[in-house]
Motif scaffolding. Structure first.
Motif, PDB file in Angstrom:
ATOM      1  N   GLN A 180       0.852  -1.194   0.000  1.00  0.00           N
ATOM      2  CA  GLN A 180       0.000   0.000   0.000  1.00  0.00           C
ATOM      3  C   GLN A 180       0.891   1.247   0.000  1.00  0.00           C
ATOM      4  O   GLN A 180       0.689   2.175  -0.774  1.00  0.00           O
ATOM      5  CB  GLN A 180      -0.896  -0.042   1.261  1.00  0.00           C
ATOM      6  N   SER A 230       2.665   1.719  -3.282  1.00  0.00           N
ATOM      7  CA  SER A 230       1.812   2.209  -4.365  1.00  0.00           C
ATOM      8  C   SER A 230       1.668   3.730  -4.314  1.00  0.00           C
ATOM      9  O   SER A 230       1.338   4.366  -5.291  1.00  0.00           O
ATOM     10  CB  SER A 230       0.435   1.532  -4.322  1.00  0.00           C
ATOM     11  N   ARG A 286      -2.115   5.778  -8.020  1.00  0.00           N
ATOM     12  CA  ARG A 286      -1.232   4.886  -7.262  1.00  0.00           C
ATOM     13  C   ARG A 286      -0.349   4.099  -8.216  1.00  0.00           C
ATOM     14  O   ARG A 286      -0.770   3.764  -9.310  1.00  0.00           O
ATOM     15  CB  ARG A 286      -2.065   3.923  -6.407  1.00  0.00           C
ATOM     16  N   GLN A 287       0.898   3.820  -7.768  1.00  0.00           N
ATOM     17  CA  GLN A 287       1.844   3.128  -8.646  1.00  0.00           C
ATOM     18  C   GLN A 287       1.806   1.633  -8.363  1.00  0.00           C
ATOM     19  O   GLN A 287       1.797   1.218  -7.212  1.00  0.00           O
ATOM     20  CB  GLN A 287       3.266   3.628  -8.374  1.00  0.00           C
ATOM     21  N   HIS A 288       1.828   0.859  -9.436  1.00  0.00           N
ATOM     22  CA  HIS A 288       1.896  -0.594  -9.276  1.00  0.00           C
ATOM     23  C   HIS A 288       2.969  -1.107 -10.215  1.00  0.00           C
ATOM     24  O   HIS A 288       3.146  -0.571 -11.305  1.00  0.00           O
ATOM     25  CB  HIS A 288       0.552  -1.247  -9.616  1.00  0.00           C
ATOM     26  N   HIS A 296      -3.125  -6.094  -3.944  1.00  0.00           N
ATOM     27  CA  HIS A 296      -2.656  -4.792  -4.444  1.00  0.00           C
ATOM     28  C   HIS A 296      -3.717  -3.703  -4.332  1.00  0.00           C
ATOM     29  O   HIS A 296      -3.462  -2.549  -4.648  1.00  0.00           O
ATOM     30  CB  HIS A 296      -2.226  -4.921  -5.905  1.00  0.00           C
TER      31      HIS A 296
END
Length: 1525
Positions: free
Chosen positions: A650, A653, A771-773, A839
């Motif tokens: 978390q 992200s 948000r980055q994944h 995720h």
């Protein structure tokens, strides 16, 4: 000596599974060293040769004092530099001769080319194996299981489900490792087989409750499962059927729930399971299962019994569940602009650390005897110790294949250099000069030849560009590599003899030019092909300088290939730094198992699996731009094991580092990759925008400052500046130093004690909803879901596509050929749940493709950008697709809130509504038109005909043509009169009809129909024209005929002899009850005598005829036309089109209803002009018939339908030259009117105009008319007056019933064409359909009409007066409340144009937008099906037609596929994307059908409601039905 390889090369073999288990022990919680030793010896024990009573020989693997480092080219430079031997293990996968068993190697089997061996994409794969992660995934799934997600499975046609034959198939991976079989239990020597069983058991428990055996029930027909359930939470308590199938909860709501609105539950945990706790089996028994044909109430309260509606209901129930709380709206649709307003979540973690400090590596030590350049080093070792081995190539059993000594390397390299410079081209014009670029094309199994060529280039001072061997002419990435070679100006390619022989050849034996490649000369570097250099020739050996040494290719995220240039000084410094970090000394041995041509990234786990000491592992981080970024130094005996970080996903992200406990589900465990290289500096900067230093607890892009990096992207100055010349700034904005840094493309952070952690690559980064994944992390989760039963391990691709202002995650995997539809679908739904659980991000699309079909990189990995390209082009051909737009798309514009209507108080003096002109307009006033219209003095058409028969008996009124264009029959005034008299006589004599009786006329288009019509008028009967049944399609067309005859209360049917037989045939009796027909009169042989007296009607307001038509929504409506309205209608058309006896009009229309019937039967009698009749059916035989008749008869006015126009456009598109040569000339056409009851099809009319422009057709001549049930013709483009205008309106505003004009070509613009000029005597106003108030010009409203030729009402059997009075006698709620209007049921708007009409007034144009009953209300906005259909048809070349409708507030899109059935699934994501992007709607169901399934009526309009009924009743035989989640 260090020995590393993907398989153990010692005399004993450790199975791969055990190795993997070993490798993962350090990751499985904090295991002590002692515990680890114990477990490991237990696992490995069985596989070592043991003396009786002795434990396994630890010394075997303890004594090797090992140092590692893992790169490609770097090695080839290093060992010449330091003079140690380099063993290259080149493995050929397959059978292991020593054990006779198939070895599980991480190397995938060979591809079609024997020179290309692929590694499974190791740099990605090995980090996925982690028990911790697997357990987390299983726990996440178990959590989902409690929520009971009901996912309807897609329906597939049988032919699509047929599995590929197992023989023709080569699996893309031989490892069938069960990811979950690694918890092998502490029980005595549990073998991996037992382990995998107990593991299975554990998973089953996690997913299926406590059941000890896995039970999967088909989610399509599990009707029986409900009855066989045992009570409580016993064996079948939590079957998968629950997870994946049905809680169809149909209690009392007959109106289905609105699933498109937002739910306000924000917590994901308070999902209401639709049964009371403890009610268990009882509740289940009452729930209707699906597959049982239980009756379901549908949206209209109509009971439907079908599989499809059950699935839709299931989908609705699934979608009713609360979604993840939507992001703050991305934009507010306020018509002026869609504003992107992304509000960050106030609770999201933020970086709190101090600004990071620049990290410096140790000094690069200067050793006195270090050679000044790599070439000098080669010369030194080649002359001092020529016999010392430099490189050994091994086969897959670890046997040396080939040894290259330093002496051989030196002499051969010199030979290559000499030949390059002196033997190519001529003495005056050498082909290669120092500084030129040449390509190195060597297969992976020949490092020695590659090495010789590489150093040959360095010695000749030419720049090598190592690339992969192109497999085929159309290799996925080879085209882009060709582009790189072209931009580098490569003209020569160096290759080995074997490779040269294996390249594809043309019949003449030449190597063809590969796609996208420049023309290259192939140069074989084997010594036997080269001339010996003269005794006095020596290469020029300089100290390392700033010249380019080599160019390494790099494939970007979008598939483009860049060349990273590395200078000679950088190459030398890099070797020095590596030598120092790894403390290499002379005569050491290195083993490389990587691709020696390219720098390869992280290989964490592979190396742990060889029974080596954990401290031996020295992972490194590298990138094409920055070479080696960091390297973990080899540690001394007995020192602490390396550190690792357990980070919250978390936090990551949001770009923040938060240490988490390992108990949490969503964590990422990272090990460090060591520290900065000697002589280098490192910092971490923000990935986007200005390169600002990150805080200590923030993830960013690693940047390095050292001599040993690449210097540029070849030939790309701008990109070079952004990557190789970065000046990081502090938070004050000041640069932190004067030296430029290089971006590494790696995401990570600097941890405690200056250790560097890499969390992912910039290329794999996907930013979803802010948000980055990381793509790799998603892959890891997907692979942890199931022990590889359904998909192959390294054959999974994750990428993002941009749809509706945000990135959406797409997962594509190769499916094993032996897994069933059901299995795959279950796997897919569990992957979605796992990714969601771990995720907290939704997957937009999950696609499975047949094995071995994803595009490969030359090394056998998946070519990501190519896969993405195929996906977006609809050319991936998946065999399974699951789309989840409902879960993912949280940034739709807010649903519209209806504004309160303007009340009477705001109507100001004059014709204004809230400051805007009231939208009203009228045609010319009939009372004021002076013309010598003789027919005006008669009140009845029958009288006009009698008058014409007396005054102009021989004037031809009608000419009927056949398909050859010759006259089939014609009628003069007197002939028509006489034949009509005979019909009247026959009606009186045979049928004994009374005045006002209704007679059905069932005739093909032609003269008989006209005669019968006037015969009825002469007899005082009311005619109803009915389209005859189609002889080839009696079953569907005859019931409509029967229905019209019954509903119109016809007392007899008149028809031809042929149709008469047809109505009584065997086929007819199968379709309808033929005994209940009223008397059928055959009019082919008429009685000789005429009636004693012709009927003379007294009251002009009595019925003249009735007009029956089926609307697009499938409603049969008959309207009554009085004598007054009929005469007014004919007069209006006569005036608008200036029709006189001397005119000829060509008519190619169906004569059964609306304006088509009036033009075919009535107008000629009233105006006296000649009508040339062309039955539209004849055009199917001869498409050029209509246009050649228009040309031959020099016709000025012609009328047709859209179907006729389409037939001409498609059928004659390529024949215009031929028609021109035959003398076809359309230059005399003034008006070509398309008769329609819909929005003008602007694309069709424009392409028709353009196509036939060469034949003299004036573009202004083509126009449309508009009519509807209450008034058969409201607009019709006449001869005088302005040309029809086209405007562009904003489609987004139109959904809110507002009209906003925009420029042509602006985004979201929709072209609308005026529907022709308003007819004389017609008044129009635009009213609000709900409140009935008048509307301003800038609003979309219902078109109301007041005219002398309005129909006088519906003719209905049940006499539904309420409906009738509303449609035909409406009054405005305020404003002019006196006038009586008819409501057309169509939405449109009026615009006052700058043009003037005949009377000198400014011209008012009417634009029809669509039918009110067809418009769909979704998310509070009004959508017209045609707009969505137009978007969908544009998305893929194979979509020929499309129709949309709604069902329980789900949008259903039906597309006709013109292509192979394997393309069907490609359409699902494309259709979903385009509707989201252009209409902000989520498609609920995509149905792919064969051509011709979408029903179309005679006017060429789609019958969407028929289609809907067919779909719900399961009658479409679709190729594929996808239910979007």
């Amino acid at each position: 000596t260090a020995v590393v390889s993907p398989v153990s090369t010692t005399s004993y073999k450790i199975p791969w599974k055990v190795n993997v288990s070993l490798s993962l022990f350090p990751l499985a919680g904090d295991i002590t060293q002692k515990g680890y030793e114990k477990k490991r010896s237990k696992l490995i024990g069985a596989f070592f040769p043991q003396a009786p009573g002795k434990t396994c020989r630890k010394t075997e693997y303890r004594e090797i004092n090992t140092k590692f480092c893992f790169w490609g080219i770097v090695f080839l430079r290093l060992e010449t530099y330091e003079g140690y031997e380099f063993i290259l293990n080149y493995f050929v996968p397959g059978m292991d001769p020593s054990t006779g068993q198939e070895r599980r190697t991480p190397v995938t089997p060979s591809s079609s080319s024997r020179y290309h061996r692929r590694r499974s994409s190791g740099s990605r794969d090995e980090r996925y194996r982690s028990d911790v992660h697997t357990e987390a995934v299983q726990a996440a799934l178990a959590k989902h299981k409690e929520r009971k997600m009901a996912v309807p499975m897609p329906s597939k046609r049988r032919s699509l489900v047929v599995q590929t034959s197992m023989d023709a198939y080569t699996p893309p991976g031989t490892e069938s490792i069960s990811l979950l079989s690694q918890v092998c239990g502490g029980g005595g020597g549990g073998t991996s087989r037992e382990g995998s069983i107990s593991m299975e058991h554990w998973i089953n428990r996690a997913i299926h409750g406590t059941s000890s055996t896995t039970t999967t029930t088909s989610s399509t027909a599990s009707s029986s499962s409900s009855s066989t359930r045992s009570g409580g939470s016993g064996a079948a308590g939590g079957r998968l059927a629950d997870v994946l199938a049905q809680h169809i909860h149909i209690s009392n709501h007959s109106a289905p729930p609105d699933v498109t609105g937002y739910t306000n539950n924000t917590a994901a945990d308070d999902i209401q399971v639709e049964r009371a706790p403890g009610a268990g089996t009882a509740a289940q028994r009452q729930t209707p299962k699906y597959g049982n044909a239980e009756l379901m109430e549908t949206g209209d309260g109509v009971p439907v019994s079908s599989r499809v509606s059950a699935k839709i209901q299931q989908l609705v129930n699934t979608l009713k569940r609360p979604k993840r709380p939507p992001l703050r709206e991305f934009f507010v649709d306020d018509f002026e602009e869609l504003l992107e307003v992304q509000q960050p979540d106030p609770n999201q973690p933020k970086a709190e650390g101090a600004q990071m400090v620049l990290l410096r590596g140790e000094q690069l030590g200067v050793v006195t005897n270090w050679p000044p350049s790599l070439e000098a080093a080669l010369q030194r070792w080649g002359t001092i110790s020529p016999k010392a081995p430099c490189l050994t190539t091994m086969d897959n059993n670890g046997k040396p294949l080939y040894v290259l000594t330093y002496g051989k390397l030196w002499s051969r390299s010199v030979k290559v250099a000499y030949n390059l410079l002196h033997k190519l081209g001529t003495k005056q014009e050498p082909l290669v000069r120092p500084g030129d670029r040449v390509a190195l094309v060597f297969p992976n199994n020949d490092p020695a030849a590659f090495m010789t060529a590489f150093y040959g280039c360095l010695l000749a001072e030419v720049v090598p560009v190592p690339i992969e061997v192109p497999l085929t002419r159309k290799d996925a990435g080879s085209q882009q590599i060709g582009f790189l070679l072209g931009s580098c100006g490569v003209t020569v390619a160096l290759t080995s003899d074997a490779c040269h022989k294996g390249l594809p050849k043309s019949p003449t034996g030449e190597i063809p030019q590969f796609k996208g490649w420049p023309k290259v000369l192939w140069f074989v570097t084997e010594s036997k092909h080269l001339s010996k250099p003269p005794r006095d020739w020596f290469p020029h050996i300089k100290d390392a300088n700033q010249d380019t040494a080599y160019i390494e290719y790099k494939t970007c995220k979008d598939g483009s290939v860049l060349g990273v240039t590395v200078m000679r000084i950088a190459m030398l410094t890099h070797c020095q730094a590596l030598t120092q970090s790894c403390s290499y000394t002379e005569a050491e041995t290195i083993v490389n198992v990587l691709d020696f041509k390219k720098d390869v990234g992280l290989w964490h786990a592979v190396l742990t699996t060889k029974g080596l000491k954990p401290e031996v592992i020295c992972p490194c981080a590298s990138s094409p731009e920055a070479l080696t970024v960091a390297l973990r130094r080899p540690v001394e005996e007995g020192s602490d094991p390396p550190g690792r970080g357990v980070l919250s996903m978390q936090g990551l992200s949001h770009g923040v580092i938060r240490v988490d406990s390992e108990e949490k589900l969503s964590v990422l465990t990272l090990q460090d990759v060591g520290s900065v290289m000697p002589g280098g500096m490192m910092c971490v900067v923000k990935p986007e925008g200005v390169p600002q230093l990150c805080k200590t607890d923030e993830i960013g892009e690693l940047c390095v400052c050292t001599v040993a990096t690449g210097t540029s992207y070849y030939g790309l100055a701008g990109m070079t500046k952004n990557t190789f010349e970065v000046f990081p700034v502090s938070n004050t904005g000041a640069p932190i130093g004067e030296f430029p840094f290089t971006r590494t493309g790696l995401l990570g952070f600097i941890g405690p004690a200056g250790l560097i952690f890499v969390a992912g690559k910039m290329d794999g980064l996907m930013v979803v909803g802010g948000r980055q994944h990381n793509a790799d992390d998603i892959v890891a989760t997907a692979l942890a879901v199931e022990p590889m039963k359904f998909v192959y391990r390294g054959r999974i691709a994750v990428f993002s596509i941009t749809v509706l202002h945000d990135e959406r995650i797409v997962v594509v995997a190769e499916q094993r050929p032996d897994s069933t539809e059901e299995d795959s679908f279950q796997w897919m739904s569990r992957v979605l749940q796992a990714i969601d659980g771990i995720h907290q991000v939704g997957v937009y699309c999950l696609a499975l493709v047949p094995s071995n079909t994803l595009p490969k990189t030359p090394l056998g990995g998946i070519h990501l950008s190519e896969t993405k390209q195929l996906f977006l082009e609809g050319a991936l051909h998946p065999c399974n697709v699951l789309m989840c737009p409902h879960t993912c798309v949280t940034n739709l514009p807010k649903p519209r809130q209806k504004q309160p209507e303007i009340g009477p108080a705001s109507v100001m003096v004059g014709n204004l509504v809230s400051g805007k002109r009231i939208a009203q307009a009228s045609g010319r006033d009939l009372a004021q038109i002076e013309d010598n219209d003789q027919a005006r003095k008669f009140l009845f058409l029958s009288e006009v005909l009698q008058w014409r028969a007396q005054t102009t008996p021989d004037h031809v009124l009608y000419t009927l043509l056949n398909s050859r264009g010759t006259i089939a029959s014609s009628l003069t005034c007197v002939q028509l009169h006489k034949r009509a008299e005979k019909i009247a006589g026959m009606l009186a004599e045979r049928a004994h009809l009374q005045d006002g009786d209704h007679v059905a006329l069932v005739y093909p288009p032609g003269i008989d129909l006209i005669v019968a019509f006037y015969g009825c008028l002469y007899a005082g009967c009311v005619p109803i024209t009915v389209r005859p049944p189609h002889p080839q399609n009696i079953a569907t067309t005859l019931p409509t005929v029967k229905m019209i005859v019954e509903v119109s209360r016809s007392v007899c049917v008149m028809t031809t002899q042929l149709i008469c037989k047809l109505l009584r045939s065997k086929e007819a009796s199968a379709a309808v009850d033929v005994r209940t027909w009223p008397p059928v009169l055959d009019t082919d042989d008429l009685p000789k005598k005429k009636p004693p007296l012709l009927y003379k009607p007294s009251n002009p307001d009595t019925l003249a005829y009735m007009d029956f038509s089926v609307s697009t929504t499938g409603m049969l409506a008959g309207v009554k036309m009085s004598h007054t309205a009929t005469s007014a209608f004919c007069r209006s058309i006569k005036l608008q089109c200036e029709l006189y006896p001397s005119r000829e009009v060509a008519i190619c229309l169906d004569p059964y209803c609306g304006l088509g019937f009036v033009l075919w039967c009535l107008c000629s009698v009233y105006s006296g002009h000649q009508s040339i009749l062309i039955p539209p059916a004849e055009l199917e035989v001869n498409p050029a018939l209509w246009l050649s008749v228009v040309s031959q008869y020099k016709v000025r006015d012609t009328f047709c339908s859209y179907s006729v126009m389409e037939l001409c456009t498609k059928g004659l598109g390529l024949q215009t030259e031929l028609l021109k040569s035959r003398g076809l000339d359309l230059s005399r056409v003034r008006t070509c009117v398309v008769v329609a009851e819909e929005r003008p099809r602007i694309a069709l009319t424009q392409s028709f105009s353009k196509l036939f422009k060469d034949l003299g057709l004036h573009p202004r001549a083509v126009s449309t008319s508009f009519g509807c049930r209450v008034n058969l013709a409201i607009c019709l483009q006449g001869t005088s007056g302005p040309d029809p205008t086209t405007v562009f309106v904003d489609m987004r505003a139109l959904r809110h019933d507002r009209v906003r004009l925009v420029e042509r070509g602006s985004p979201h613009s929709l072209p609308l064409m005026e529907s022709g000029k308003i007819l004389p005597g017609v008044r129009i106003i635009i009213a609000n359909p709900e409140t009935k108030g008048p509307m301003g010009e800038s609003h979309l409203g219902e078109i109301w009409v007041h005219s002398g030729h309005n129909a006088s009402g519906y003719f209905t059997v049940y006499g539904d007066e309420a409906l009738q009075s509303d449609h035909f006698n409406s009054r405005l709620s305020f404003g002019d409340t006196q006038t009586v209007w008819a409501r057309t049921g169509y939405l449109g708007f009026l615009r006052r144009t700058e043009l003037t009409d005949a009377s000198g007034e400014r011209h008012d144009a009417l634009y029809v937008v669509g039918a009110l009953e067809e418009a769909m209300e979704l998310r509070g906005m009004r959508y017209h099906p045609i707009d969505i259909e137009t978007s969908v048809i544009r998305t893929h070349k194979s979509i020929t037609e499309c129709a949309v409708f709604t069902w329980t507030n789900l949008l259903v899109v039906v597309v006709e596929l013109d292509g192979s059935e394997h393309e069907a699934l490609d359409l699902v994501p494309l259709v979903t994307n385009v509707v989201l992007e252009e209409h902000y709607l989520i498609v609920g169901v995509v149905v792919v059908v064969d051509i011709g399934v979408i029903p179309i009526n005679s006017r060429g309009e789609k019958q969407r409601m028929h289609l809907r009924d067919g779909f719900l009743a399961d009658q479409l035989d679709p190729i594929y039905v996808a239910y979007n989640m």
